[in-house]
Design an enzyme around this catalytic site. Structure first.
Site, PDB file in Angstrom:
ATOM      1  N   ASP A  71    -109.620 -19.882  66.541  1.00 19.31           N
ATOM      2  CA  ASP A  71    -108.494 -19.755  65.611  1.00 19.31           C
ATOM      3  C   ASP A  71    -108.177 -21.092  64.943  1.00 19.31           C
ATOM      4  OD1 ASP A  71    -106.405 -18.369  64.306  1.00 19.31           O
ATOM      5  OD2 ASP A  71    -104.960 -19.125  65.766  1.00 19.31           O
ATOM      6  N   ASP A  74    -111.440 -21.797  62.253  1.00 19.96           N
ATOM      7  CA  ASP A  74    -111.590 -21.093  60.976  1.00 19.96           C
ATOM      8  C   ASP A  74    -110.852 -21.793  59.828  1.00 19.96           C
ATOM      9  OD1 ASP A  74    -108.994 -20.368  61.685  1.00 19.96           O
ATOM     10  OD2 ASP A  74    -109.404 -18.225  61.799  1.00 19.96           O
ATOM     11  N   ASP A  92    -106.733 -14.026  58.401  1.00 23.52           N
ATOM     12  CA  ASP A  92    -106.554 -14.777  59.642  1.00 23.52           C
ATOM     13  C   ASP A  92    -105.299 -14.338  60.378  1.00 23.52           C
ATOM     14  OD1 ASP A  92    -107.026 -16.863  61.577  1.00 23.52           O
ATOM     15  OD2 ASP A  92    -105.503 -18.045  60.564  1.00 23.52           O
ATOM     16  N   ASP A  96    -105.126 -12.343  63.888  1.00 22.59           N
ATOM     17  CA  ASP A  96    -104.407 -12.993  64.992  1.00 22.59           C
ATOM     18  C   ASP A  96    -103.413 -12.038  65.629  1.00 22.59           C
ATOM     19  OD1 ASP A  96    -105.772 -15.353  64.774  1.00 22.59           O
ATOM     20  OD2 ASP A  96    -104.137 -16.470  63.824  1.00 22.59           O
TER      21      ASP A  96
END
Length: 202
Positions: A71, A74, A92, A96
């Site tokens: 995480d 990226d 993203d 998440d």
């Protein structure tokens, strides 16, 4: 201060990994999807930990740490490749949130306590929602509060490691059950804390 606030200071540590993903031909969106796949694998491991042997909890813990690491990668990869975009940011954040949901769902499934899972998930989702909603009303994104995402993943990983030797119940709940209680309570408290911060800043 939450671990999320340390993101700007880990650039030097992650640069070699970012370069490696870049050379391997990964895109930031690809890393985000890989992180989500790892979260699903962690959820499966946690579910198995409750029914097939507590050793699976340690596997889940390692996968949760890997999810958190990816995480961070990226976004850094997007900056390196100069392809940062609103679409990538949206993907993203969505992945998440789904990762948070499936990880907690796996923990809840492992101990068969979906009520605790529901309470924990809503606390976690509201914490993240309040962080991004501040942006939607013209403020900077809020990472503060009692517990952020990075903190949650670290705590889940620690409990996953401890779940193997500490398999007994205390007051009717295993250590994983108490983890869900913690995530529920602290999640909603953090959400309220972020709301009040944003409210006062408007």
């Amino acid at each position: 201060m939450t671990l999320d606030q340390l993101r700007p200071y880990v650039a030097g540590v992650i640069d070699p990994f970012v370069e490696g993903f870049d050379r391997a031909g990964f895109t930031p969106n690809g890393v985000s999807m890989l992180a989500f796949a790892v979260a699903v694998a962690a959820a499966v491991a946690f579910a198995l930990g409750g029914v097939s042997g507590r050793g699976w909890y340690a596997v889940g813990a390692l996968l949760v740490l890997l999810n958190g690491w990816l995480d961070v990668i990226d976004g850094a990869l997007a900056r390196r490749q100069r392809v940062a975009s609103a679409g990538g940011d949206l993907l993203d954040h969505v992945l998440d949130r789904y990762a948070d949901i499936v990880i907690i769902g796996g923990l809840a499934a492992g101990i068969g306590s979906f009520l605790l899972g529901f309470l924990a998930v809503t606390g976690v989702v509201m914490t993240s929602y309040l962080g991004t909603q501040a942006q939607a009303v013209g403020l900077e994104r809020v990472y503060g509060g009692l517990v952020g995402r990075a903190d949650r993943l670290a705590i889940i990983a620690v409990v996953g490691v401890l779940a193997y030797p500490l398999g007994g119940a205390v007051a009717g709940l295993t250590i994983v059950g108490w983890l869900l209680v913690f995530l529920a309570v602290i999640g909603h408290l953090t959400a309220v804390q972020r709301f009040l911060y944003a409210w006062r800043a408007l």
